[in-house]
Motif scaffolding. Structure first.
Motif, mmCIF file in Angstrom:
data_model
loop_
_atom_site.group_PDB
_atom_site.id
_atom_site.type_symbol
_atom_site.label_atom_id
_atom_site.label_comp_id
_atom_site.label_asym_id
_atom_site.label_seq_id
_atom_site.Cartn_x
_atom_site.Cartn_y
_atom_site.Cartn_z
ATOM 1 N N CYS A 82 0.839 -1.206 0.000
ATOM 2 C CA CYS A 82 0.000 0.000 0.000
ATOM 3 C C CYS A 82 0.872 1.253 0.000
ATOM 4 C CB CYS A 82 -0.874 0.036 1.240
ATOM 5 S SG CYS A 82 -2.470 -0.680 1.010
ATOM 6 N N LEU A 83 1.869 1.265 0.891
ATOM 7 C CA LEU A 83 2.737 2.434 1.004
ATOM 8 C C LEU A 83 3.561 2.624 -0.266
ATOM 9 C CD1 LEU A 83 3.964 2.120 4.689
ATOM 10 C CD2 LEU A 83 2.577 3.927 3.753
ATOM 11 N N MET A 84 3.977 1.509 -0.827
ATOM 12 C CA MET A 84 4.740 1.595 -2.072
ATOM 13 C C MET A 84 3.871 2.167 -3.186
ATOM 14 S SD MET A 84 7.502 -1.328 -3.041
ATOM 15 C CE MET A 84 6.632 -2.694 -2.446
ATOM 16 N N ASP A 85 2.638 1.659 -3.260
ATOM 17 C CA ASP A 85 1.703 2.149 -4.278
ATOM 18 C C ASP A 85 1.433 3.632 -4.107
ATOM 19 O OD1 ASP A 85 1.600 -0.300 -5.355
ATOM 20 O OD2 ASP A 85 -0.356 -0.863 -4.511
ATOM 21 N N ALA A 86 1.342 4.046 -2.859
ATOM 22 C CA ALA A 86 1.077 5.465 -2.602
ATOM 23 C C ALA A 86 2.329 6.308 -2.842
ATOM 24 C CB ALA A 86 0.583 5.632 -1.174
ATOM 25 N N GLY A 87 3.433 5.635 -3.096
ATOM 26 C CA GLY A 87 4.675 6.350 -3.382
ATOM 27 C C GLY A 87 5.288 7.003 -2.162
ATOM 28 N N ILE A 88 5.037 6.405 -1.001
ATOM 29 C CA ILE A 88 5.601 6.987 0.226
ATOM 30 C C ILE A 88 6.947 6.327 0.520
ATOM 31 C CG2 ILE A 88 5.284 7.229 2.723
ATOM 32 C CD1 ILE A 88 2.251 7.314 2.102
ATOM 33 N N SER A 89 7.961 7.149 0.640
ATOM 34 C CA SER A 89 9.288 6.606 0.935
ATOM 35 C C SER A 89 9.933 7.443 2.046
ATOM 36 C CB SER A 89 10.156 6.642 -0.315
ATOM 37 O OG SER A 89 10.462 7.990 -0.614
ATOM 38 N N LEU A 90 11.168 7.132 2.309
ATOM 39 C CA LEU A 90 11.871 7.833 3.380
ATOM 40 C C LEU A 90 11.997 9.333 3.101
ATOM 41 C CD1 LEU A 90 14.788 5.456 4.384
ATOM 42 C CD2 LEU A 90 12.778 6.069 5.699
ATOM 43 N N ASP A 91 11.999 9.691 1.804
ATOM 44 C CA ASP A 91 12.121 11.106 1.460
ATOM 45 C C ASP A 91 10.932 11.921 1.946
ATOM 46 O OD1 ASP A 91 14.395 10.335 0.207
ATOM 47 O OD2 ASP A 91 13.431 10.091 -1.755
#
Lengths: 303, 238
Positions: free
Chosen positions: B57-66
């Motif tokens: 889910c987080l990957m799909d939402a494009g959420i990363s450490l940045d």
């Protein structure tokens, strides 16, 4: 017809015997447990042994500050029990559980009054100084207490302690379930309030049982499939979940029958319609009559 | 001399705190303090996903450490302080933990059922007061913090698991405690510190701050000296 003394006793003896033969008409034993008590669920897998509960308990109940509050180095070396200075203590147990580096993992277990649903101490108290309240609390009234300490003998968990050092106004000391706090709206016992990991969950007993069952279901590897206190001695208000056998953390295996059931049944059957004293005196009377009949008349002659 | 100045450079903020009439406040700290006071509406329902699907889910939402904008939080919620207030708040290095763990789902383990809600909701949205009879299995904020932090620190054998390892100690105002002349020199300052903190002084002697030996590439005039170090060229050695 003139009733002689002997005849009277004979009649009474027969009457008593007939009552004895008939099964006692007393009611079957009934639990006096409150319908919707509060309770606490202690999750030993969450307890980190910080002993904040001891500290909070002492503060809330105006007891002396526990020994070495902020140092956990040596305090766990001895197995402690609740006493006149502490309503609750935390002990550490090494049960043979090891982590992935083969290091022994301690289990910490808090001890306090379990606030049984049908408390043995309440049943044993001859003056009604101990009562089971609607909130689930086993309350102690020092003004009624005569200091017989039957409660201490009766308790299956050996909880009540006595102020032996106080010769004038000694009290029985045991966890109060913070009655003054929980009887108010939104009140929570001191230990449950301070617990950093919510190893103590406070709530209605029925709700807690649901919570406990849910935890066992969601995490079968973490827990033993047993809720200690759900059925032990007829159920207790304080209940435990553990990942190690309960006997190893000093929670003894106990029968599911409430402790007062046997004693009260025996007592009530003995005294229904006062049949047992009647029988006793009847038999004694009969014996006396029989001995009197067989006795030789007293020697009046003398030597 | 330059070295001497370097030695006392670390004491300047402390001195400023003692001497300056108007206390300077770090803006990011103030921000964290303000943020800690906020409470958000209780999230009643959450999406019961497993960790792997959360990661996806987080990957799909494009959420990363940045996307980790807040460097640190002050864990000082009124939700906890309502019931009891025994310890100073914890300073949680959010960005550092995120970089170290490299997996947001370790802490952001569920999300609200409401699709419009943020993917990484703050802890206190779901975990609020303890023992809420309507949500009996939902642990309170304090327990959520402790369980999450301690379990991970224990598992990873990293990070403190004792109380004062995370909780700030209650530091009294040193304005009244420390008496120093105007424009004190570094030796006077160190002496004043050691009057009370002698154990810390002893401890310091065992650390690399005292024992280091090596080049000082940034110290003018000593760039090639390799035997310097506090232990040898003791400037304020008591």
């Amino acid at each position: 017809m003139q009733i002689t003394r002997r005849h009277f006793f004979r009649v009474m003896g027969v009457a008593g015997a007939s009552v004895a033969v008939r099964p006692p008409a007393g009611h079957a034993w009934q639990s006096k447990a409150p319908p919707d008590p509060y309770g606490c669920l202690v999750d030993l897998t969450r307890c980190v042994g910080c002993r904040k509960c001891e500290e909070a308990c002492a503060e809330v109940n105006c007891l002396p500050e526990p020994e070495r509050v902020n140092c956990q180095c040596t305090i766990f070396e001895k197995d402690r029990r609740p006493d006149h200075d502490a309503y609750t203590v935390v002990n550490r147990y090494y049960t043979g559980k090891v982590d992935e580096f083969d290091k022994p993992v301690p289990t910490f277990a808090k001890v306090q009054c379990m606030h049984c649903q049908d408390p043995a101490c309440v049943s044993a108290c001859i003056v009604g100084a101990l009562t089971k309240d609607e909130t689930g609390t086993v309350r102690y009234d020092v003004t009624k207490c005569i200091g017989c300490r039957y409660c201490m003998v009766a308790c299956p968990f050996e909880i009540p302690a006595y102020e032996y050092h106080d010769p004038i106004t000694p009290k029985v000391m045991k966890c109060t379930f913070c009655y003054d706090r929980i009887s108010k709206q939104g009140g929570v016992p001191g230990c449950a309030t301070i617990c950093p990991t919510e190893a103590i969950t406070f709530g209605r007993r029925d709700t807690l049982l649901e919570v406990a069952k849910q935890r066992l279901k969601n995490n079968p590897a973490r827990y033993l499939p047993h809720i200690y206190g759900e059925k032990e001695v007829g159920g207790t208000s304080w209940m435990y979940l553990s990942g190690v056998p309960f006997e190893q953390v000093n929670l003894p295996a106990l029968p599911e029958t409430p402790s007062p059931k046997l004693s009260e049944t025996v007592q009530h059957s003995l005294f229904t319609y006062l049949w047992s004293p009647i029988l006793l005196f009847g038999v004694l009377g009969g014996l006396m009559a029989w001995f009197n009949k067989n006795d030789n008349p007293p020697d009046k002659g003398g030597v | 001399m330059i070295k001497k100045i370097m030695v006392c450079a670390c004491l300047i903020p402390f001195l400023a705190g003692v001497c300056a009439a108007e206390v300077w406040k770090a803006p990011d700290q103030e921000q964290a303090r303000e943020r800690a006071k906020e409470t958000v509406p209780f999230v009643k329902e959450y999406k019961d996903d497993c960790q792997i699907s959360r990661r996806i889910c987080l990957m799909d939402a494009g959420i990363s450490l940045d996307d980790v904008t807040t460097v640190y939080f002050l864990l000082d919620s009124p939700i906890i302080k309502d019931r009891e207030d025994h310890y100073e708040p914890v300073r949680f290095a959010h960005k550092r933990h995120a970089a170290l763990v490299d997996d947001c789902t370790q802490c952001h383990h569920y999300r609200p059922k409401d699709e419009n809600a943020l993917e990484t909701t703050r802890c206190s949205a779901c975990h609020q007061d303890s023992f809420n009879p309507e949500y009996p299995e939902r642990i309170g904020l304090k327990a959520a913090y402790h369980q999450q932090c301690m379990e991970c620190h224990q598992q990873e054998a990293k990070g403190p698991v004792d109380c004062t390892g995370c909780h700030l100690k209650h530091v009294p105002d040193h304005k009244e405690l420390v008496k120093l002349p105007d424009n004190p020199d570094p030796i006077q300052v160190t002496k004043a510190c050691l009057e009370c903190h002698d154990t810390q002084g002893e401890d310091m002697l065992k650390t690399a701050h005292w024992l280091w030996r090596g080049p000082s590439p940034y110290t003018t005039g000593h760039r090639k000296d390799i035997l310097h170090g506090k232990g040898t060229t003791a400037l304020n050695n008591f």
